[in-house]
Write a protein that holds these residues in place. Structure first.
Motif, mmCIF file in Angstrom:
data_model
loop_
_atom_site.group_PDB
_atom_site.id
_atom_site.type_symbol
_atom_site.label_atom_id
_atom_site.label_comp_id
_atom_site.label_asym_id
_atom_site.label_seq_id
_atom_site.Cartn_x
_atom_site.Cartn_y
_atom_site.Cartn_z
ATOM 1 N N TRP A 126 0.817 -1.212 0.000
ATOM 2 C CA TRP A 126 0.000 0.000 0.000
ATOM 3 C C TRP A 126 0.847 1.256 0.000
ATOM 4 N N ILE B 192 -2.600 6.974 -2.402
ATOM 5 C CA ILE B 192 -3.591 6.539 -1.415
ATOM 6 C C ILE B 192 -3.580 7.431 -0.175
ATOM 7 N N CYS C 237 -12.865 6.010 -0.434
ATOM 8 C CA CYS C 237 -11.414 5.815 -0.344
ATOM 9 C C CYS C 237 -11.066 4.330 -0.227
ATOM 10 N N TRP D 57 -9.064 1.600 -3.026
ATOM 11 C CA TRP D 57 -7.784 1.151 -2.461
ATOM 12 C C TRP D 57 -7.551 -0.289 -2.927
#
Length: 246
Positions: free
Chosen positions: A14, A20, A76, A80
């Motif tokens: 991530w 992000i 969000c 992701w």
């Protein structure tokens, strides 16, 4: 022998997706600035003046703001990739929250709020068009998911995400638009600062969804898998494959 299946591909951490964290920070900052005045349920703290005699406007405005906050927060997690891949149940749950408690009610309420705007006809039309588009693309994304057409689901929900985030971008665009238009108050706007502000707002509410929808489709096109041509059998040339002769 290697496999090209999604499960065999190396997963990207991530923190290697640089968009992000900034996205979540921007959403958090926007919501922290925009939502608190409406949590008091005090019409005097509203950033939008209610029309005279319309007692329904403010409660619907509060509901619109709160549903929009839910949509932005859950969106969000929907975009992701790591969350979507590793927590599919969480993805489905947040997706349902995004649709049923966020995008759909916020979009439908936005039609009423947009119709009663005091910022002029251009902003009125932009709000109605934006709200209607948000509802339509979200419904399309939901339908594709129910039909298990997940590639199309992702495309439509990416557009829904773009429209959800357009409110934040419109506020950003409004700042340079106001700066550029202020010197022309006495000429282009006949000395009316209100007309100048409404024009700056209009630029933001029209331009922000357009830019984000174009960006979303550009990203989707870039991520399309390359179409591979079938390899020619041994002993056959490219010309014979194309003509069908051996």
């Amino acid at each position: 022998m290697t496999s090209n299946s999604p499960s065999s591909r190396p997963k990207t951490a991530w923190w290697r997706r640089p968009w992000i964290v900034p996205l979540m920070l921007v959403v958090a900052a926007f919501l922290a600035f925009s939502v608190p005045p409406y949590l008091t349920f005090d019409p005097a703290r509203s950033r939008l003046a209610p029309p005279e005699g319309d007692e329904l406007y403010y409660p619907l405005l509060v509901a619109h703001v709160l549903c929009g906050a839910v949509a932005m927060a859950t969106a969000c997690f929907q975009v992701w990739p790591a969350f979507r891949a590793r927590h599919r149940t969480g993805h489905r749950i947040t997706g349902r929250i995004y649709v049923y408690a966020g995008a759909l009610p916020a979009g439908l309420l936005g039609l009423y709020i947009g119709w009663h705007t005091s910022a002029g006809p251009s902003v009125l039309v932009a709000n109605l068009v934006g709200s209607a588009l948000w509802v339509v693309v979200t419904i399309m994304g939901l339908r594709m998911a129910l039909r298990r057409r997940y590639d199309e689901h992702r495309r439509w929900m990416s557009r829904s995400f773009a429209l959800a985030m357009s409110i934040a971008l419109s506020r950003v665009i409004n700042v340079p638009a106001t700066i550029l238009l202020t010197p022309r108050v006495d000429t282009a706007f006949g000395g009316s600062e209100e007309l100048m502000r409404n024009t700056a707002t209009s630029i933001g509410v029209w331009l922000s969804p357009l830019l984000l929808l174009l960006l979303a489709d550009w990203v989707l096109e870039r991520r399309k898998p390359a179409v591979r041509r079938p390899a020619a059998p041994l002993g056959m040339t490219t010309a014979t494959v194309q003509t069908g002769r051996t």
